[in-house]
Design an enzyme around this catalytic site. Sequence first.
Site, PDB file in Angstrom:
ATOM      1  N   ASP A   1      -1.962  14.964  24.294  1.00  2.63           N
ATOM      2  CA  ASP A   1      -1.360  16.159  23.691  1.00  2.63           C
ATOM      3  C   ASP A   1      -0.265  15.776  22.690  1.00  2.63           C
ATOM      4  OD1 ASP A   1      -1.024  18.870  23.307  1.00  2.63           O
ATOM      5  OD2 ASP A   1       0.418  19.082  24.944  1.00  2.63           O
TER       6      ASP A   1
ATOM      7  N   ASN B   1      -9.172  25.459  24.246  1.00  2.00           N
ATOM      8  CA  ASN B   1      -8.908  25.100  22.839  1.00  2.00           C
ATOM      9  C   ASN B   1      -9.889  25.794  21.890  1.00  2.00           C
ATOM     10  OD1 ASN B   1      -8.063  21.650  23.633  1.00  2.00           O
ATOM     11  ND2 ASN B   1      -6.693  23.379  23.325  1.00  2.00           N
TER      12      ASN B   1
HETATM   13  C1  IPE Z   1      -4.427  20.097  26.564  1.00  2.00           C
HETATM   14  O1  IPE Z   1      -3.554  20.331  25.506  1.00  2.00           O
HETATM   15  C2  IPE Z   1      -5.819  19.861  26.051  1.00  2.00           C
HETATM   16  C3  IPE Z   1      -6.025  18.592  25.354  1.00  2.00           C
HETATM   17  C4  IPE Z   1      -5.144  17.651  25.196  1.00  2.00           C
HETATM   18  C5  IPE Z   1      -7.360  18.408  24.834  1.00  2.00           C
HETATM   19  P1  IPE Z   1      -3.215  21.811  25.023  1.00  2.00           P
HETATM   20  O2  IPE Z   1      -2.329  21.665  23.843  1.00  2.00           O
HETATM   21  O3  IPE Z   1      -4.453  22.590  24.839  1.00  2.00           O
HETATM   22  O4  IPE Z   1      -2.438  22.387  26.283  1.00  2.00           O
HETATM   23  P2  IPE Z   1      -1.437  23.626  26.391  1.00  2.00           P
HETATM   24  O5  IPE Z   1      -2.031  24.773  25.608  1.00  2.00           O
HETATM   25  O6  IPE Z   1      -0.128  23.191  25.814  1.00  2.00           O
HETATM   26  O7  IPE Z   1      -1.341  23.878  27.862  1.00  2.00           O
HETATM   27  C1  IPE Z   2      -3.874  17.788  21.463  1.00  2.00           C
HETATM   28  O1  IPE Z   2      -2.920  18.041  20.491  1.00  2.00           O
HETATM   29  C2  IPE Z   2      -5.269  17.752  20.891  1.00  2.00           C
HETATM   30  C3  IPE Z   2      -6.070  18.939  21.216  1.00  2.00           C
HETATM   31  C4  IPE Z   2      -5.726  19.866  22.064  1.00  2.00           C
HETATM   32  C5  IPE Z   2      -7.343  19.081  20.536  1.00  2.00           C
HETATM   33  P1  IPE Z   2      -2.493  19.513  20.109  1.00  2.00           P
HETATM   34  O2  IPE Z   2      -3.371  19.989  19.004  1.00  2.00           O
HETATM   35  O3  IPE Z   2      -2.454  20.391  21.287  1.00  2.00           O
HETATM   36  O4  IPE Z   2      -1.032  19.249  19.562  1.00  2.00           O
HETATM   37  P2  IPE Z   2       0.256  20.138  19.823  1.00  2.00           P
HETATM   38  O5  IPE Z   2       0.392  20.308  21.294  1.00  2.00           O
HETATM   39  O6  IPE Z   2       0.023  21.428  19.121  1.00  2.00           O
HETATM   40  O7  IPE Z   2       1.361  19.334  19.239  1.00  2.00           O
HETATM   41 MG    MG Z   3      -1.017  20.827  22.659  1.00  2.00          MG
END
Ligand code: IPE
Ligand code: IPE
Ligand code: MG
Length: 230
Positions: A15, A63
């Site tokens: 993340d 997502n």
């Molecule tokens: C978790 O990250 C999913 C992945 C890393 C693929 P998210 O960014 O989706 O999680 P939340 O929304 O902060 O819980």
């Molecule tokens: C994790 O990074 C990757 C996916 C969930 C695909 P994020 O896209 O959630 O990055 P932040 O949390 O917005 O920084």
């Molecule tokens: Mg994230």
Amino acid sequence: MKRIKLPVHIAFIMDGNGRWARRRFRPRAFGHRAGVQNMTKVCAHAFKIGVRIVTVFALSTENLSRPKEELDELFELFRVYFCKKKERLLEMQVKINVLGDISVLPQDIQDDILEMTEETSCYCGGLMNICINYGARQEIVRAVNTAVSYGRFVDETSFKDLLSTSGIPDPDLIIRTGGEVRLSNFLLYQAAYSELYFSKKMWPEFSRRDLERAIENYSARDRRYGNIRG
Ligand code: IPE
Ligand code: IPE
Ligand code: MG
């Protein structure tokens, strides 16, 4: 690294790509690109130091509610890593396994994934599970429905066989980057006795040394599984 107790299976919640990019005044896609590059770097290092199984959370079911432009960019990255630049994954010499419902992906990417899993099925350097459109609650509900459709009661062993991780030992260590302290619907059943490690670093900046630190931290923990000593 000093002498340590190595986890057999590490799972990563990768993340922080978006915030990493925003801090550099770049679009989120720039963060995702850096994130996938870092994934191959960190996973290759994990296998190199002797970890046997690595699971990465690449895209959660939730997502899919992100804007279409961001999803298209993520899908394009899957296309690149499963096809155009597939040697980046192949050079690790590990079995590649994809968990989650990939029917949401364009057909050509689904075909590339199938080809990659077939091509790597004979590799014995380790196992890498890539979770795409994966959600733990959905996985559990699907498993329950399968058991019901068989008209069978399950026990812990037979239930585990109905999950997408069937045959794979539970993660010993789950590492989440990005500063959030939650599982976000990742491996909820399998994580019952996993050790959790949270890093404030954004995923693209999580280094090989950070991985070693996480493993050292894991190594010093006492896993008691409900008993009085580990
Ligand atoms: C978790 O990250 C999913 C992945 C890393 C693929 P998210 O960014 O989706 O999680 P939340 O929304 O902060 O819980
Ligand atoms: C994790 O990074 C990757 C996916 C969930 C695909 P994020 O896209 O959630 O990055 P932040 O949390 O917005 O920084
Ligand atoms: Mg994230």
